[in-house]
Design an enzyme around this catalytic site. Structure first.
Site, mmCIF file in Angstrom:
data_model
loop_
_atom_site.group_PDB
_atom_site.id
_atom_site.type_symbol
_atom_site.label_atom_id
_atom_site.label_comp_id
_atom_site.label_asym_id
_atom_site.label_seq_id
_atom_site.Cartn_x
_atom_site.Cartn_y
_atom_site.Cartn_z
ATOM 1 N N SER A 191 7.841 -6.854 9.338
ATOM 2 C CA SER A 191 7.015 -6.028 10.228
ATOM 3 C C SER A 191 7.634 -6.052 11.617
ATOM 4 O O SER A 191 8.303 -7.037 11.974
ATOM 5 C CB SER A 191 5.599 -6.610 10.293
ATOM 6 O OG SER A 191 4.900 -6.069 11.395
ATOM 7 N N TYR A 198 0.631 -13.742 11.932
ATOM 8 C CA TYR A 198 1.252 -12.709 11.092
ATOM 9 C C TYR A 198 2.706 -12.496 11.512
ATOM 10 O O TYR A 198 3.625 -12.495 10.695
ATOM 11 C CB TYR A 198 0.456 -11.409 11.240
ATOM 12 C CG TYR A 198 1.012 -10.206 10.517
ATOM 13 C CD1 TYR A 198 0.887 -10.080 9.139
ATOM 14 C CD2 TYR A 198 1.643 -9.185 11.217
ATOM 15 C CE1 TYR A 198 1.389 -8.962 8.480
ATOM 16 C CE2 TYR A 198 2.142 -8.069 10.579
ATOM 17 C CZ TYR A 198 2.010 -7.955 9.193
ATOM 18 O OH TYR A 198 2.508 -6.849 8.563
HETATM 19 N N1 LIG Z 1 1.129 -0.420 6.694
HETATM 20 C C1 LIG Z 1 1.689 -0.858 7.790
HETATM 21 O O1 LIG Z 1 1.505 -0.301 8.887
HETATM 22 C C2 LIG Z 1 2.598 -2.066 7.727
HETATM 23 C C3 LIG Z 1 3.304 -2.384 8.895
HETATM 24 C C4 LIG Z 1 4.155 -3.472 8.868
HETATM 25 C C5 LIG Z 1 4.316 -4.216 7.718
HETATM 26 N N2 LIG Z 1 3.601 -3.889 6.598
HETATM 27 C C6 LIG Z 1 3.811 -4.729 5.406
HETATM 28 O O2 LIG Z 1 4.080 -3.898 4.294
HETATM 29 C C7 LIG Z 1 3.586 -4.533 3.102
HETATM 30 C C8 LIG Z 1 2.737 -3.526 2.320
HETATM 31 O O3 LIG Z 1 1.693 -3.109 3.167
HETATM 32 P P1 LIG Z 1 0.768 -1.844 2.861
HETATM 33 O O4 LIG Z 1 0.394 -1.306 4.181
HETATM 34 O O5 LIG Z 1 1.405 -0.967 1.872
HETATM 35 O O6 LIG Z 1 -0.496 -2.580 2.230
HETATM 36 P P2 LIG Z 1 -1.660 -2.016 1.280
HETATM 37 O O7 LIG Z 1 -1.848 -0.553 1.453
HETATM 38 O O8 LIG Z 1 -2.814 -2.922 1.565
HETATM 39 O O9 LIG Z 1 -1.113 -2.299 -0.186
HETATM 40 C C9 LIG Z 1 -0.860 -3.639 -0.540
HETATM 41 C C10 LIG Z 1 -0.491 -3.705 -2.001
HETATM 42 O O10 LIG Z 1 -0.194 -5.073 -2.304
HETATM 43 C C11 LIG Z 1 -1.135 -5.562 -3.276
HETATM 44 N N3 LIG Z 1 -1.443 -6.947 -2.898
HETATM 45 C C12 LIG Z 1 -2.001 -7.382 -1.749
HETATM 46 N N4 LIG Z 1 -2.161 -8.717 -1.795
HETATM 47 C C13 LIG Z 1 -1.697 -9.130 -2.987
HETATM 48 C C14 LIG Z 1 -1.597 -10.383 -3.634
HETATM 49 N N5 LIG Z 1 -2.032 -11.506 -3.057
HETATM 50 N N6 LIG Z 1 -1.070 -10.446 -4.867
HETATM 51 C C15 LIG Z 1 -0.625 -9.318 -5.477
HETATM 52 N N7 LIG Z 1 -0.701 -8.099 -4.925
HETATM 53 C C16 LIG Z 1 -1.243 -8.012 -3.699
HETATM 54 C C17 LIG Z 1 -2.318 -4.610 -3.184
HETATM 55 O O11 LIG Z 1 -3.071 -4.520 -4.396
HETATM 56 P P3 LIG Z 1 -4.377 -5.482 -4.627
HETATM 57 O O12 LIG Z 1 -5.128 -5.510 -3.317
HETATM 58 O O13 LIG Z 1 -5.092 -4.815 -5.731
HETATM 59 O O14 LIG Z 1 -3.835 -6.821 -4.991
HETATM 60 C C18 LIG Z 1 -1.590 -3.285 -2.934
HETATM 61 O O15 LIG Z 1 -1.020 -2.788 -4.113
HETATM 62 C C19 LIG Z 1 2.838 -5.774 3.568
HETATM 63 O O16 LIG Z 1 3.677 -6.891 3.420
HETATM 64 C C20 LIG Z 1 2.571 -5.521 5.039
HETATM 65 O O17 LIG Z 1 2.480 -6.723 5.773
HETATM 66 C C21 LIG Z 1 2.754 -2.825 6.584
#
Ligand SMILES: NC(=O)c1ccc[n+]([C@@H]2O[C@H](COP(=O)([O-])OP(=O)(O)OC[C@H]3O[C@@H](n4cnc5c(N)ncnc54)[C@H](OP(=O)(O)O)[C@@H]3O)[C@@H](O)[C@H]2O)c1
Length: 508
Positions: A364, A377
């Site tokens: 991130s 985080y």
């Molecule tokens: N979106 C942003 O702006 C952003 C910015 C910087 C970094 N990131 C990083 O990008 C990554 C993905 O983020 P996202 O925004 O796509 O998140 P998201 O929309 O919340 O999707 C997260 C995915 O991971 C799964 N997941 C979450 N916790 C889990 C666990 N303990 N075990 C197995 N599966 C799990 C969720 O399914 P379930 O909940 O059903 O398990 C879902 O499929 C993360 O590492 C986040 O920190 C995101």
């Protein structure tokens, strides 16, 4: 789906309809070692052939007419749309003539400017003559700056402009006897900041307008994942979902996981319907036992071999540092870092057995710059390289202030990528991390639903918008493709320019 190892058919992997200027590669100082001369030549040549293979029309230049004509004939024979002019980019007048030629060839529009020409005279700093210094500055920086200025109206007119500056590791670390050369390559890095990113780096979505693109590759499999296997954690929503579809579109077979069985099964049915080769298991990656079971499943599905590991699942609890409880801290460390470390360990024998492994860690920008209330985080995603803040504007060129802030946050994912890149290089396993800023997903929906919050995010983002999951998944895919086989240990921000944006005097 009958995969061709190219793309999902949505034009994001094509340059068809686009125009490019690729400078130089022949501006040699003949006192340079022969290997350096060869690399310059090879580099320009490779860029021209790569871009044309992806569908772009190219104009290139060189000082040497005979050599240039030889290449133009060769490219014509191969059916490539490449034109060229003789131009010494160290001459202001010749640069102006070059850009006039480009403008008339491409009807006043240019999508891509590759500032590749450069010279690299080595020498002890105390012995470097004023003339030698001026030559290196003129070719490596002044020409680049001026070409960007000249190209700006054409790039803007194209509706989707992209500038690539060919820098060098000598602009990042110290290389002996290259103090002048290295300085010009650091300075080159300023150029992207000096231009107003809103004007210069025009929005990606405009790029597909009016283009019937099919371009894909040079047919040498470097842009294909066909025959490869991948594990993507958290593939049911957001970035992970986009990554599953991106990698499968490029030909890979995928296994994914999430904690929610109903949602997982829904997507597996959906992907099956689309002909994608995706399997999945219910797994909470914060549990050590469940991670071990997951990797056993992956090993048995893919016969003990895995090419790609995408550590994507993660959580992002904000909170004031003084109020963050021990349980909250342990939980975020377990989900965002410990599981990643352990999954890499478990995957190592499978990645090694595949013969060519690639790990991508979803970090991130909170691990690159400071974001308020994200200290825990940010540390799990964090970095240990210094963050450079440049304060510069077009009118402030003479007074550039280079402020280096040492931002030694506790290194986690970004540092892990560097450590694995070095430790596992001998097993032909690469490791990189990606640092997104706000990407429209369920994770950040609660923040983005607040109008004032989104407005502030946009104000701080040079591209003036939040990102789309597909804009992250395309980089993930690139880092897994054979096309990126020399990139390892890097952290790349997907952030619309947010992390390099410091101060905009025009807003005052
Ligand atoms: N979106 C942003 O702006 C952003 C910015 C910087 C970094 N990131 C990083 O990008 C990554 C993905 O983020 P996202 O925004 O796509 O998140 P998201 O929309 O919340 O999707 C997260 C995915 O991971 C799964 N997941 C979450 N916790 C889990 C666990 N303990 N075990 C197995 N599966 C799990 C969720 O399914 P379930 O909940 O059903 O398990 C879902 O499929 C993360 O590492 C986040 O920190 C995101």
């Amino acid at each position: 789906m009958a995969q061709t190892g190219c793309s999902n058919g949505d034009n994001r992997w094509s340059l068809k309809g686009m125009t490019a200027l690729v400078t130089g590669g022949m501006n040699f100082d003949l006192s340079l070692p022969i290997i350096t001369l060869f690399l310059y030549q090879f580099c320009r040549h490779a860029v021209v052939e790569e871009l044309t293979g992806l569908g772009a029309r190219i104009h290139t230049c060189s000082r040497t007419e005979t050599g240039l004509n030889e290449y133009l004939r060769d490219w014509e024979g191969k059916g490539f749309e490449v034109t060229g002019s003789v131009c010494d980019v160290s001459s202001r007048a010749q640069r102006e003539k070059l850009m006039e030629t480009v403008s008339s060839k491409f009807n006043g529009k240019l999508n891509i400017l590759i500032n590749n020409a450069g010279t690299g005279k080595p020498g002890r700093t105390v012995e470097f003559a004023a003339e030698e210094f001026s030559t290196v500055m003129a070719v490596n920086f002044e020409s680049v700056y001026h070409l960007c200025q000249l190209a700006h109206p054409l790039l803007k007119a194209s509706g989707a402009g992209s500038i690539v500056l060919m820098s060098c590791v000598s602009g990042v670390v110290s290389l002996k006897y290259l103090s002048a050369y290295g300085a010009t390559k650091v300075v080159s890095a300023f150029t992207a900041d000096i231009f107003d990113a809103r004007d210069c780096l025009l929005r990606v979505e405009k790029s597909s307008e009016g283009m019937a693109q099919t371009g894909c590759s040079n047919g040498d499999n470097r842009w294909s994942l066909k025959g490869m296997t991948a594990l993507v954690t958290g593939g049911t929503r957001g970035i992970g979902h986009a990554v599953v579809e991106e990698l499968t579109g490029l030909g890979a077979r995928i296994h994914t996981c999430s904690r929610t069985e109903t949602e997982l099964n829904e997507y597996l049915r959906d992907w099956e319907g689309k002909g994608f080769e995706v399997t999945g298991s219910v797994c909470d990656v914060s549990s050590r036992a469940q991670r071990e079971k997951l990797m056993e499943t992956v090993s048995s599905k893919f016969n003990g071999k895995l090419n790609i590991l995408i550590n994507n699942a993660g959580t992002g609890k904000p909170g004031r540092t003084v109020e963050f409880t021990a349980e909250e801290f342990s939980s975020i460390m377990a989900v965002n870092f410990e599981f990643v470390y352990h999954l890499c360990q478990l995957a190592h024998p499978l990645l090694k057995a595949s013969g060519a492994g690639s790990i991508v860690l979803m970090s991130s920008v909170a691990g690159v710059v400071s974001l308020k209330y994200l200290s825990a985080y940010g540390a799990t995603k964090g970095t240990s390289f210094y963050h450079r803040v440049y304060v510069a504007g077009p009118e402030l060129l003479d007074k550039m202030i280079d402020i280096y802030l040492d931002n030694f946050a506790s290194g986690a994912l970004n540092q892990l990528a560097k450590s694995l890149a070095c430790e596992w290089a001998q097993d032909n396993i690469r490791a990189n991390s990606i640092a997104p800023w706000f990407i429209k997903t369920s994770l950040v929906e609660p923040f983005l639903s607040k109008k004032s919050f989104t407005e502030e995010v946009i104000r701080r983002t040079p591209l003036g918008r939040v990102g789309d999951p597909k804009e992250v998944s395309s980089l993930v895919a690139f880092l897994c493709l054979p096309a990126s086989s020399y990139i390892t240990g890097q952290t790349i921000c997907v952030d619309g320019g947010m992390s390099i944006n410091c101060f905009d005097p025009s807003q005052c």
